[in-house]
Design an enzyme around this catalytic site. Structure first.
Site, PDB file in Angstrom:
ATOM      1  N   HIS A  22       0.870  -1.176   0.000  1.00  0.00           N
ATOM      2  CA  HIS A  22       0.000   0.000   0.000  1.00  0.00           C
ATOM      3  C   HIS A  22       0.913   1.234   0.000  1.00  0.00           C
ATOM      4  CE1 HIS A  22      -2.833   2.930   1.763  1.00  0.00           C
ATOM      5  NE2 HIS A  22      -3.798   2.122   1.383  1.00  0.00           N
ATOM      6  N   ASP A  69       2.771  -4.765   8.095  1.00  0.00           N
ATOM      7  CA  ASP A  69       1.570  -3.958   7.882  1.00  0.00           C
ATOM      8  C   ASP A  69       0.382  -4.917   7.989  1.00  0.00           C
ATOM      9  OD1 ASP A  69      -0.658  -2.792   6.792  1.00  0.00           O
ATOM     10  OD2 ASP A  69       0.334  -1.981   5.026  1.00  0.00           O
ATOM     11  N   GLN A  89      -4.896  -5.231   6.754  1.00  0.00           N
ATOM     12  CA  GLN A  89      -5.931  -6.140   6.270  1.00  0.00           C
ATOM     13  C   GLN A  89      -5.971  -7.436   7.075  1.00  0.00           C
ATOM     14  OE1 GLN A  89      -8.188  -5.328   4.092  1.00  0.00           O
ATOM     15  NE2 GLN A  89      -7.254  -3.386   3.540  1.00  0.00           N
ATOM     16  N   LYS A 111     -10.637  -0.944  10.140  1.00  0.00           N
ATOM     17  CA  LYS A 111     -10.696  -2.120   9.256  1.00  0.00           C
ATOM     18  C   LYS A 111     -10.984  -3.372  10.082  1.00  0.00           C
ATOM     19  CE  LYS A 111      -7.420  -0.147   5.986  1.00  0.00           C
ATOM     20  NZ  LYS A 111      -8.187   0.251   4.822  1.00  0.00           N
ATOM     21  N   CYS A 141      -4.696   2.438  -3.818  1.00  0.00           N
ATOM     22  CA  CYS A 141      -3.448   2.915  -3.182  1.00  0.00           C
ATOM     23  C   CYS A 141      -2.312   1.914  -3.363  1.00  0.00           C
ATOM     24  CB  CYS A 141      -3.637   3.223  -1.691  1.00  0.00           C
ATOM     25  SG  CYS A 141      -4.744   4.577  -1.389  1.00  0.00           S
TER      26      CYS A 141
END
Ligand code: PMP
Length: 406
Positions: free
Chosen positions: A123, A200, A203, A226, A364
């Site tokens: 991202h 990261d 998600q 999220k 993104c």
């Protein structure tokens, strides 16, 4: 708890909303997830009967808000299986978490000629902070290439690791491809060279159990919104030994232990990284979101979403000329796809008329689009409250749209 999607759907008021007279099919979970009643109630409670700032007051409401705020930190610690609550930093979201590390760790420890490794599916928020850091310190950004399924090429990653590599930052689950990266293998390989690794988890955390100690990662960033929680709040986990050595990211109130005009000393962890009034309501409501997920259970979520993934793959691949972008063997229920004659933006507008919310664009992740040589995709990203019937509605709506663009 036994998993009953009909009951679960009743907990999410947005699912009852009608769009253009049709029931909402919410397939934009990778952008943000819907919020259950318990999260809304936690927000409402704070703002109606509990408003107060934290860490500063001695009055009842302030002490109660502080207790709830810190209880939430303990909850996050347990949820991601961190060793200590002091390793849990509240941020505005994943983006801020990554910036905090690029700033607090990178600017302090990286020098000219050092290399930072990221992957080709990051991202933008896991690309740009490292580029800025490289510009500032004279470092070099290296990228682990992808294959055409949307997996990282692990052997290439191993080749890129060297004495020059000083940091690895990689996404766990890609928001535009759905790929689940082998983060344990990545972390173990990097640690052979004593290289710290940031994951990261924006998600990943809504789809599967996270255990930061088991994975061995040095940093893990995610956003509450999220994860069925509120916007404007997130978490950065970092190993205490690293956080202790880092520079503060932002400065001002709360992050200090003493201030004179001559010298300031910083607060202890985690407050050293939490300058200014935090998102008190958001942090408290995040805890409600975590409790909700625990009630549903990750085992149920993983099994149910896997079923949705298989069903979605089958249904979408039956649509003539639809090309799925991202076909990794380990995947979350995220379907990116392109059609020969319809631009994703047109498709997004057309399926919206049938009540279907998908996202269209580069998500993104412009380098991912470049890799696949496409300008954009349409993306349906699912959560555990979605159903196979909703996938059928999407498929029908796509076929209808295709007839308008023969
Ligand atoms: N990383 C990934 C993989 C994401 O999907 C996102 C959000 N789309 C981010 C980082 C940034 O998250 P936020 O905007 O909540 O900071």
């Amino acid at each position: 708890m036994s998993f009953n999607v009909k009951d679960i759907r009743k907990d999410f008021p947005t699912l009852a909303v009608k769009i253009h007279g049709q029931p909402l099919v919410y397939f934009d979970n990778a952008a943000t997830t819907l919020k259950p009643e318990s999260v809304l109630r936690a927000l409402e409670q704070y703002y109606t009967t509990g408003t107060s700032n934290v860490h500063r007051g001695v009055h009842y409401l302030s002490e109660r808000a502080t207790a709830n705020f810190e209880k939430s930190r303990d909850k996050v610690r347990d949820f991601i299986h961190a060793a200590k609550s002091t390793e849990i930093i509240f941020t505005r979201g994943t983006t801020e978490g990554i910036n905090l590390v690029a700033h607090g760790y990178g600017r302090k420890f990286l020098k000219k000629g050092d290399e930072i490794l990221i992957s080709g599916m990051e991202h933008h928020s896991n690309i740009v902070p490292w580029q800025i850091l490289c510009d500032e310190v004279g470092g070099n950004l290296k990228v682990i290439p992808l294959n055409d399924d949307g997996d990282i090429i692990f052997e290439e990653f191993e080749k890129l690791l060297s004495k020059k590599t000083k940091f690895v930052s990689i996404v766990y689950i890609s928001n535009s491809l759905g790929t689940i990266n082998p983060i344990k293998k990545v972390i173990d390989a990097a640690h052979q060279f004593n290289i710290p690794v940031l994951i990261d988890g924006a998600q990943a955390i809504s789809h599967q159990k996270i255990d930061v100690q088991e994975s061995g990662c040095d940093f893990f960033a995610f956003s509450a919104h999220k994860l069925f929680g509120p916007t404007g709040v997130g978490v950065l986990y970092g190993k205490a030994e690293l956080l202790n050595q880092m520079n503060p990211y932002q400065s001002g109130g709360d992050m200090i232990s003493s201030v004179t005009f001559e010298k300031t000393t910083y607060n202890i962890l985690p407050y050293k990284f939490e300058a200014g009034t935090p998102n008190v309501a958001g942090v408290i409501a995040l805890s409600a979101a975590l409790e909700y997920i625990e009630k549903v259970g990750y085992d149920n979520i993983v099994a149910y979403e896997h079923d949705l993934l298989e069903y979605g793959n089958k249904v979408l691949s039956e649509i003539p000329n639809l090309r799925i972008i991202g076909t990794a063997r380990e995947k979350a229920a995220i379907f990116s796809f392109v059609l020969p004659n319809i631009h994703p933006h047109d498709l997004g507008t057309l399926v919206d008329e049938d009540g279907v919310a998908i996202r269209t664009g580069h998500h993104c992740t412009q380098p991912v689009m470049k890799h696949f040589n496409i300008p954009a995709t349409s993306r349906a990203s699912l959560a555990f409250y979605n159903t196979k019937e909703e996938i059928d509605i999407l498929a029908k709506s796509i076929i209808k749209a295709m007839k308008l663009f023969p």
